[in-house]
Design a protein around this motif. Structure first.
Motif, PDB file in Angstrom:
ATOM      1  N   PRO A   1      53.152  21.925  64.802  1.00  0.00           N
ATOM      2  CA  PRO A   1      53.165  22.460  66.167  1.00  0.00           C
ATOM      3  C   PRO A   1      53.769  23.850  66.203  1.00  0.00           C
ATOM      4  CG  PRO A   1      54.965  20.923  65.874  1.00  0.00           C
ATOM      5  CD  PRO A   1      54.152  20.860  64.615  1.00  0.00           C
ATOM      6  N   HIS A   2      53.463  24.595  67.259  1.00  0.00           N
ATOM      7  CA  HIS A   2      54.072  25.916  67.408  1.00  0.00           C
ATOM      8  C   HIS A   2      55.584  25.767  67.490  1.00  0.00           C
ATOM      9  CE1 HIS A   2      54.416  30.134  68.304  1.00  0.00           C
ATOM     10  NE2 HIS A   2      55.114  29.861  69.389  1.00  0.00           N
TER      11      HIS A   2
ATOM     12  N   ASP B   1      63.812  25.707  66.382  1.00  0.00           N
ATOM     13  CA  ASP B   1      63.491  24.313  66.672  1.00  0.00           C
ATOM     14  C   ASP B   1      64.174  23.379  65.674  1.00  0.00           C
ATOM     15  OD1 ASP B   1      61.165  24.441  68.805  1.00  0.00           O
ATOM     16  OD2 ASP B   1      60.783  26.033  67.347  1.00  0.00           O
ATOM     17  N   ARG B   2      64.332  23.873  64.450  1.00  0.00           N
ATOM     18  CA  ARG B   2      64.884  23.028  63.383  1.00  0.00           C
ATOM     19  C   ARG B   2      65.386  23.940  62.285  1.00  0.00           C
ATOM     20  NH1 ARG B   2      61.668  20.411  59.137  1.00  0.00           N
ATOM     21  NH2 ARG B   2      62.824  18.691  58.179  1.00  0.00           N
TER      22      ARG B   2
ATOM     23  N   HIS C   1      59.542  21.930  53.379  1.00  0.00           N
ATOM     24  CA  HIS C   1      60.155  21.006  54.320  1.00  0.00           C
ATOM     25  C   HIS C   1      60.016  21.472  55.772  1.00  0.00           C
ATOM     26  CE1 HIS C   1      61.957  19.734  50.538  1.00  0.00           C
ATOM     27  NE2 HIS C   1      62.335  18.618  51.129  1.00  0.00           N
ATOM     28  N   ALA C   2      59.486  22.656  55.994  1.00  0.00           N
ATOM     29  CA  ALA C   2      59.266  23.124  57.367  1.00  0.00           C
ATOM     30  C   ALA C   2      58.130  22.331  57.990  1.00  0.00           C
ATOM     31  CB  ALA C   2      58.946  24.617  57.370  1.00  0.00           C
ATOM     32  N   ARG C   3      58.285  21.992  59.270  1.00  0.00           N
ATOM     33  CA  ARG C   3      57.279  21.198  59.970  1.00  0.00           C
ATOM     34  C   ARG C   3      56.852  21.855  61.280  1.00  0.00           C
ATOM     35  NH1 ARG C   3      57.263  19.556  55.673  1.00  0.00           N
ATOM     36  NH2 ARG C   3      57.384  17.408  54.890  1.00  0.00           N
ATOM     37  N   THR C   4      56.931  23.181  61.313  1.00  0.00           N
ATOM     38  CA  THR C   4      56.451  23.936  62.465  1.00  0.00           C
ATOM     39  C   THR C   4      55.484  25.006  61.971  1.00  0.00           C
ATOM     40  OG1 THR C   4      58.420  25.345  62.272  1.00  0.00           O
ATOM     41  CG2 THR C   4      58.477  23.579  63.937  1.00  0.00           C
ATOM     42  N   ALA C   5      54.796  25.645  62.888  1.00  0.00           N
ATOM     43  CA  ALA C   5      53.773  26.624  62.522  1.00  0.00           C
ATOM     44  C   ALA C   5      54.368  27.875  61.881  1.00  0.00           C
ATOM     45  CB  ALA C   5      52.950  27.013  63.750  1.00  0.00           C
TER      46      ALA C   5
END
Length: 299
Positions: A27-28, A55-56, A122-126
């Motif tokens: 996700p963005h 975000d994280r 490990h990043a889970r954003t765009a």
């Protein structure tokens, strides 16, 4: 494994790089990735403003012996931001910049390249943000990143940061190098064209020359350097610093050496800053001196 994943040559399957694209929807948003070792002294200034805007954050610890991972969790929880921080461990010795890096195969678990790719997987954003365990974000910088996120939602964009070093002499005295402007692309989209590859002295994150770039103004963040520490331990040797290839490191070594030897007067472009009584120099620079300094920064 997918076509973009990377197996390491040592066969450490838990530390193969498994990229998230193609597996999950990204996700963005923005994930900060910090690769750290013995950064406990810096974290009280580094983590709170960063966690407040991303975000994280993924903190990858590489063998700290000063309690860095536990302190990171404590700081995040204290500020009510523990839900934004993930802490993991990368247990292999990593080659130092320079000759060691050059001699280490890129797909080795001991390579900076593999270490960075594994960490960023490990990043889970765009978007992901490369952040170091000694980088302090000002309130202005945090607001700028927050305002930036909607601007990069519609078109892939690389965001370039400019920062300067602060050499900390004591709790109240520091030296800010306004002459050295380190300009680096730190925010990248996540995708196969934005992975790390091997450069001569260190790892390099790929991106197309045609991609849109936004360069942030000076004064949004700064790098902590402690005069009572070995600030070049992540290099094979400082003898290899070269004005044509590593001018930034040549400057840092010159300033560091002069300040350690009490020769501040010999340096051009380095500002001595003294914090008010009862205020730590890092807080003073982040909250007062840097936000009010004339731009572009000058001595």
């Amino acid at each position: 494994m997918t076509v973009d994943d990377i197996r390491n040559r040592e066969g450490e399957r838990d530390f193969d790089v498994r990229w998230p694209w193609g597996r999950v929807h990204l996700p963005h948003g923005l994930t900060a990735v910090l690769r750290v070792k013995d950064e406990a002294r810096n974290l009280p200034w580094v983590l709170p403003p960063l966690l407040g805007v991303v975000d994280r954050a993924v903190l990858v610890d590489n063998g700290s012996i000063d309690g860095t991972p536990d302190l990171a969790r404590t700081i995040a929880d204290h500020h009510g931001l523990g839900h934004r921080l993930d802490v993991t461990s990368y247990p292999f010795p990593v080659s130092r910049c320079g000759a060691e890096h050059l001699a280490t195969p890129a797909n080795s678990v001991h390579s900076l390249v593999h270490y960075y790719n594994w960490s960023f997987s490990h990043a889970r954003t765009a978007y992901s943000l490369k952040w170091d365990g000694d980088m302090v974000l000002t309130a202005e910088g945090a607001a700028m990143i927050g305002d930036l996120l909607w601007q990069i939602e519609s078109e892939p964009t690389v965001v370039v940061f400019q920062h300067h070093p602060l050499y900390v002499e004591s709790e109240r005295v520091g030296y800010f190098d306004v002459q050295l402007v380190n300009t680096e692309p730190w925010i990248h989209p996540m995708g196969p064209e934005f992975t790390y590859v091997k450069g001569f002295d260190w790892e390099v994150r790929r991106h197309s020359d045609e991609i849109r770039k936004i360069t942030l103004p000076q004064g949004l963040c700064f790098e902590l350097k402690w005069l009572d520490a070995d600030e070049f331990s992540h290099w094979t040797t400082t003898d290899a610093f070269d004005p044509s290839r590593t001018p930034r490191k040549v400057r840092e070594l010159e300033v560091f050496s002069c300040l350690r030897e009490g020769r501040h007067a010999e340096l051009e472009g380095v500002v001595r800053i003294e914090a008010p009584e009862g205020v730590h120099i890092v807080d003073h620079v982040a909250r007062t001196w840097l936000p009010s300094a004339e731009r572009p920064l000058r001595s």
